[in-house]
Design a protein around this motif. Structure first.
Motif, PDB file in Angstrom:
ATOM      1  N   GLU A 115       0.792  -0.108 -13.752  1.00 34.15           N
ATOM      2  CA  GLU A 115       1.032  -0.777 -12.538  1.00 34.15           C
ATOM      3  C   GLU A 115       1.247  -0.055 -11.484  1.00 34.15           C
ATOM      4  N   ILE A 116       0.666  -0.146 -10.279  1.00 31.49           N
ATOM      5  CA  ILE A 116       0.811   0.866  -9.315  1.00 31.49           C
ATOM      6  C   ILE A 116       1.642   0.085  -8.172  1.00 31.49           C
ATOM      7  N   VAL A 117       2.738   0.696  -7.858  1.00 24.49           N
ATOM      8  CA  VAL A 117       3.761   0.132  -6.870  1.00 24.49           C
ATOM      9  C   VAL A 117       3.534   0.596  -5.462  1.00 24.49           C
ATOM     10  N   GLY A 118       3.440  -0.027  -4.694  1.00 23.02           N
ATOM     11  CA  GLY A 118       3.078   0.385  -3.087  1.00 23.02           C
ATOM     12  C   GLY A 118       3.987  -0.120  -2.304  1.00 23.02           C
ATOM     13  N   TYR A 119       4.222   0.483  -0.994  1.00 25.08           N
ATOM     14  CA  TYR A 119       5.380  -0.013  -0.023  1.00 25.08           C
ATOM     15  C   TYR A 119       4.321  -0.320   1.204  1.00 25.08           C
ATOM     16  N   THR A 120       4.600  -1.510   1.878  1.00 25.28           N
ATOM     17  CA  THR A 120       4.096  -1.838   3.224  1.00 25.28           C
ATOM     18  C   THR A 120       5.221  -1.567   4.373  1.00 25.28           C
ATOM     19  N   HIS A 121       4.688  -0.917   5.352  1.00 21.04           N
ATOM     20  CA  HIS A 121       5.490  -0.970   6.545  1.00 21.04           C
ATOM     21  C   HIS A 121       4.804  -1.249   7.855  1.00 21.04           C
ATOM     22  N   LYS A 122       5.404  -2.411   8.358  1.00 17.46           N
ATOM     23  CA  LYS A 122       5.011  -2.947   9.695  1.00 17.46           C
ATOM     24  C   LYS A 122       5.904  -2.320  10.825  1.00 17.46           C
ATOM     25  N   PHE A 123       5.168  -2.022  12.008  1.00 12.16           N
ATOM     26  CA  PHE A 123       5.899  -1.632  13.031  1.00 12.16           C
ATOM     27  C   PHE A 123       4.740  -1.728  14.278  1.00 12.16           C
ATOM     28  N   SER A 124       5.530  -1.631  15.562  1.00 14.13           N
ATOM     29  CA  SER A 124       4.733  -1.643  16.693  1.00 14.13           C
ATOM     30  C   SER A 124       4.790  -0.159  17.395  1.00 14.13           C
ATOM     31  N   ILE A 125       3.908   0.078  18.330  1.00 11.30           N
ATOM     32  CA  ILE A 125       3.976   1.115  19.333  1.00 11.30           C
ATOM     33  C   ILE A 125       3.783   0.721  20.607  1.00 11.30           C
ATOM     34  N   THR A 137       0.590  -1.923  20.240  1.00 10.34           N
ATOM     35  CA  THR A 137      -0.057  -1.843  19.324  1.00 10.34           C
ATOM     36  C   THR A 137       0.553  -2.151  17.891  1.00 10.34           C
ATOM     37  N   TYR A 138       0.057  -3.066  17.040  1.00 13.48           N
ATOM     38  CA  TYR A 138       0.780  -3.430  15.999  1.00 13.48           C
ATOM     39  C   TYR A 138       0.143  -2.834  14.845  1.00 13.48           C
ATOM     40  N   ILE A 153      -3.278   3.048   3.357  1.00 12.66           N
ATOM     41  CA  ILE A 153      -4.363   2.285   3.927  1.00 12.66           C
ATOM     42  C   ILE A 153      -3.521   1.581   5.425  1.00 12.66           C
ATOM     43  N   SER A 154      -4.298   1.771   6.262  1.00 12.97           N
ATOM     44  CA  SER A 154      -3.486   1.318   7.715  1.00 12.97           C
ATOM     45  C   SER A 154      -4.359   0.551   8.587  1.00 12.97           C
ATOM     46  N   GLN A 155      -3.827  -0.532   9.027  1.00 15.60           N
ATOM     47  CA  GLN A 155      -4.395  -1.524  10.126  1.00 15.60           C
ATOM     48  C   GLN A 155      -3.893  -1.459  11.293  1.00 15.60           C
ATOM     49  N   ALA A 156      -4.489  -1.242  12.265  1.00 20.30           N
ATOM     50  CA  ALA A 156      -3.929  -1.100  13.787  1.00 20.30           C
ATOM     51  C   ALA A 156      -4.627  -2.257  14.512  1.00 20.30           C
ATOM     52  N   ASP A 157      -3.816  -3.059  15.263  1.00 18.74           N
ATOM     53  CA  ASP A 157      -4.543  -4.162  16.197  1.00 18.74           C
ATOM     54  C   ASP A 157      -3.532  -4.143  17.384  1.00 18.74           C
ATOM     55  N   SER A 159      -2.893  -7.172  18.532  1.00 17.49           N
ATOM     56  CA  SER A 159      -2.315  -8.651  17.975  1.00 17.49           C
ATOM     57  C   SER A 159      -1.420  -8.352  16.637  1.00 17.49           C
ATOM     58  N   SER A 160      -0.334  -9.002  16.534  1.00 16.44           N
ATOM     59  CA  SER A 160       0.320  -9.062  15.201  1.00 16.44           C
ATOM     60  C   SER A 160      -0.213 -10.140  14.467  1.00 16.44           C
ATOM     61  N   SER A 161      -1.212 -10.909  14.718  1.00 16.52           N
ATOM     62  CA  SER A 161      -1.615 -12.170  14.034  1.00 16.52           C
ATOM     63  C   SER A 161      -2.358 -11.773  12.806  1.00 16.52           C
ATOM     64  N   HIS A 162      -2.918 -10.442  12.717  1.00 16.52           N
ATOM     65  CA  HIS A 162      -3.671 -10.291  11.670  1.00 16.52           C
ATOM     66  C   HIS A 162      -2.921  -9.577  10.594  1.00 16.52           C
ATOM     67  N   TYR A 163      -1.537  -9.552  10.583  1.00 21.99           N
ATOM     68  CA  TYR A 163      -0.598  -9.195   9.227  1.00 21.99           C
ATOM     69  C   TYR A 163      -1.361  -9.887   7.994  1.00 21.99           C
ATOM     70  N   SER A 164      -1.703 -11.180   7.943  1.00 18.63           N
ATOM     71  CA  SER A 164      -2.149 -11.773   7.136  1.00 18.63           C
ATOM     72  C   SER A 164      -3.424 -11.394   6.553  1.00 18.63           C
ATOM     73  N   ASP A 165      -4.280 -10.951   7.172  1.00 18.90           N
ATOM     74  CA  ASP A 165      -5.423 -10.356   6.954  1.00 18.90           C
ATOM     75  C   ASP A 165      -5.566  -9.059   6.052  1.00 18.90           C
ATOM     76  N   PHE A 166      -4.473  -8.199   6.701  1.00 19.88           N
ATOM     77  CA  PHE A 166      -4.236  -6.960   6.014  1.00 19.88           C
ATOM     78  C   PHE A 166      -3.545  -7.393   4.423  1.00 19.88           C
ATOM     79  N   THR A 167      -2.717  -8.299   4.589  1.00 17.22           N
ATOM     80  CA  THR A 167      -2.194  -8.594   3.190  1.00 17.22           C
ATOM     81  C   THR A 167      -3.366  -8.939   2.093  1.00 17.22           C
ATOM     82  N   SER A 168      -4.120 -10.034   2.442  1.00 18.49           N
ATOM     83  CA  SER A 168      -5.351 -10.248   1.608  1.00 18.49           C
ATOM     84  C   SER A 168      -5.960  -9.077   1.235  1.00 18.49           C
ATOM     85  N   LEU A 169      -6.381  -8.209   2.367  1.00 16.49           N
ATOM     86  CA  LEU A 169      -6.980  -6.934   1.873  1.00 16.49           C
ATOM     87  C   LEU A 169      -6.405  -6.176   0.732  1.00 16.49           C
TER      88      LEU A 169
END
Length: 176
Positions: A115-125, A137-138, A153-157, A159-169
């Motif tokens: 089981e691979i455990v990974g860590y998410t980190h959300k931030f803005s610049i 930029t989120y 794996i990183s997503q920048a946008d 808009s902060s509204s696409h965080y759920s898209d990244f979670t699905s990915l």
């Protein structure tokens, strides 16, 4: 009344059937794979490599204002996954003017018997600290170690509204 109810139910079923998941493209990298919406366009990693200091870009995609990057890190893989994530986050916070922490989390996936455990980190610049109301930029990143190799794996946008898209990915991430 009963006829109207049946029509409403029939319309609802047709509407919901048309709201299925968007078509996905399976993207393989280093014995792993992730599903990316087909609407994303692959871009040359050379176009983005100039912004990377210690990471090797494996895959890069763009959709409107979103950029998605899969990278292999040059950090020491002997770190624990939690140490790897903490070290990476600290470097970001220190090196990026306008950095603002939003949230952290944990996500897991199976890789064979492991089981691979990974860590998410959300931030803005902030785009510029000199502006009165700077744009932002989120970014959401996922740090993990698989097969003794650290990845991001990183997503920048814009808009902060696409965080759920990244979670699905991330939920599609698996070993091949």
């Amino acid at each position: 009344m009963r006829k109207r109810h049946k029509s409403l139910v029939a319309f609802s079923v047709l509407f919901l059937a048309g709201c299925g998941a968007a078509p996905q493209t399976v993207v393989p990298f280093d014995g792993l794979q992730v599903s990316v919406p087909q609407e994303y366009t692959s871009v040359s990693s050379a176009a983005i490599d100039g912004y990377q200091i210690i990471n090797k870009i494996l895959k890069a995609y763009k959709l409107d204002t979103r950029t998605l990057i899969v990278a292999r890190s040059a950090l020491n893989a002997k770190l624990s996954p939690q140490e790897y994530a903490s070290t990476s986050k600290e470097k970001l916070a220190f090196a990026m003017p306008g950095y603002e922490h939003i949230d952290d989390g944990t996500s897991r996936f199976d890789c064979g018997d492991e089981e691979i455990v990974g860590y998410t980190h959300k931030f803005s610049i902030a785009d510029s600290s000199w502006e009165e109301n700077p744009g932002k930029t989120y970014v959401m990143q996922y740090y993990f170690i698989a097969q003794w190799t650290p990845y991001i794996i990183s997503q920048a946008d814009r808009s902060s509204s696409h965080y759920s898209d990244f979670t699905s990915l991330l939920n599609s991430l698996e070993c091949r």
